[in-house]
Design an enzyme around this catalytic site. Sequence first.
Site, mmCIF file in Angstrom:
data_model
loop_
_atom_site.group_PDB
_atom_site.id
_atom_site.type_symbol
_atom_site.label_atom_id
_atom_site.label_comp_id
_atom_site.label_asym_id
_atom_site.label_seq_id
_atom_site.Cartn_x
_atom_site.Cartn_y
_atom_site.Cartn_z
ATOM 1 N N CYS A 155 5.905 10.924 1.129
ATOM 2 C CA CYS A 155 5.717 10.412 2.490
ATOM 3 C C CYS A 155 7.024 9.865 3.093
ATOM 4 O O CYS A 155 7.909 10.648 3.431
ATOM 5 C CB CYS A 155 4.584 9.390 2.477
ATOM 6 S SG CYS A 155 3.854 9.174 4.097
ATOM 7 N N ILE A 200 -1.362 8.733 4.392
ATOM 8 C CA ILE A 200 -1.304 7.429 5.060
ATOM 9 C C ILE A 200 -0.200 7.453 6.108
ATOM 10 O O ILE A 200 0.988 7.457 5.773
ATOM 11 C CB ILE A 200 -1.039 6.309 4.023
ATOM 12 C CG1 ILE A 200 -2.122 6.347 2.917
ATOM 13 C CG2 ILE A 200 -1.013 4.939 4.700
ATOM 14 C CD1 ILE A 200 -1.834 5.442 1.749
ATOM 15 N N HIS A 246 0.339 11.118 -0.776
ATOM 16 C CA HIS A 246 0.487 10.264 -1.960
ATOM 17 C C HIS A 246 -0.437 10.698 -3.091
ATOM 18 O O HIS A 246 -1.526 10.126 -3.243
ATOM 19 C CB HIS A 246 0.152 8.812 -1.601
ATOM 20 C CG HIS A 246 1.091 8.206 -0.618
ATOM 21 N ND1 HIS A 246 2.328 7.709 -0.975
ATOM 22 C CD2 HIS A 246 0.991 8.026 0.712
ATOM 23 C CE1 HIS A 246 2.944 7.237 0.094
ATOM 24 N NE2 HIS A 246 2.150 7.422 1.133
ATOM 25 N N GLU A 302 0.190 9.980 -6.102
ATOM 26 C CA GLU A 302 0.282 8.861 -7.066
ATOM 27 C C GLU A 302 -0.803 7.815 -6.805
ATOM 28 O O GLU A 302 -1.200 7.091 -7.712
ATOM 29 C CB GLU A 302 1.683 8.231 -7.046
ATOM 30 C CG GLU A 302 2.009 7.283 -5.903
ATOM 31 C CD GLU A 302 2.298 7.961 -4.580
ATOM 32 O OE1 GLU A 302 2.189 9.202 -4.499
ATOM 33 O OE2 GLU A 302 2.623 7.254 -3.600
HETATM 34 N N1 GLN Z 1 4.628 6.430 8.640
HETATM 35 C C1 GLN Z 1 5.592 6.040 7.661
HETATM 36 C C2 GLN Z 1 7.005 6.331 8.140
HETATM 37 O O1 GLN Z 1 7.175 7.004 9.081
HETATM 38 C C3 GLN Z 1 5.366 6.748 6.340
HETATM 39 C C4 GLN Z 1 4.064 6.278 5.724
HETATM 40 C C5 GLN Z 1 3.998 6.405 4.233
HETATM 41 O O2 GLN Z 1 5.004 6.469 3.544
HETATM 42 N N2 GLN Z 1 2.798 6.370 3.727
HETATM 43 O O3 GLN Z 1 7.926 5.872 7.542
#
Ligand code: GLN
Length: 187
Positions: free
Chosen positions: A77, A135, A171, A173
Site C-alpha cells: 500500500c 485500506i 495488505h 499481512e
Molecule cells: N492512503 C494511504 C496513502 O496514500 C495508503 C494507505 C495504506 O497504506 N493502507 O499513503
Amino acid sequence: MVGVLALQGNFASHIQILNEIGLDSTLVKNLEDLSNLQGLILPGGESTTMSNLLLRDQSFIDGIKFFSDNKPIFGTCAGLILMSKNSFDKKVLNMNILDVEVNRNAYGRQVHSFDDSINLQCKSVKSQSIKASFIRAPKITSIGKDVEIICKHNNEIVGVKEGMHMAVTCHPELQNETLLHKLCFKG
Ligand code: GLN
C-alpha cells in the site's frame, strides 16, 4: 535478517509474518539500520507522513535506493506508493524503485475499505487466491515493460514484481497471508 521500515504505519504485522515464516526481522529507522539486511519491507501507513519523515535525512533515502540495487524490497500500500515512479502528488516521495505509476486513495475514503480475495498468478508458484485488506488503497495506473503482474482483483492489477522487488496495493499481512513474504525473501 529482513528489515521493516518503522517510521510510521503498520510495521508490526510484517514483523509477525516474518516471524511466522522463520525469518529474523528488525525495525529500520535510519541509514545504519540498513546494514546487514537480506531484504526490506516498506509497510502501509500514510505515504505523505512517511515521505516527510524520510525527507529529513537524504542519506537514508539514498541508502534505501542503493539497497534496492542489490537486495529485494517488498512494499504494501503506502510502501508501494513510495516505491513507485510517480503518484502525482507533490507531498509524496517517489523513490522510483518500481516502474509503475499509481493513483492514491483510488477506492475512496477509509469507510470504503474492504477485505477480499486477490488472485496470485506469479510465474514461480501455481495460481491461487489469497486474502487481503484494501485500506484507502491506491490503484496502479500504468506499468513499465519489465514489470510482471503478480496479483489481480476484479481484473485490476493489484500486485507487481520487477526484478527482485515486489509490491501490492493492499495488505495480505493483515489477513495472515505469508506467501508473498515467502516469495520475496525466501525465493
Ligand atoms: N492512503 C494511504 C496513502 O496514500 C495508503 C494507505 C495504506 O497504506 N493502507 O499513503
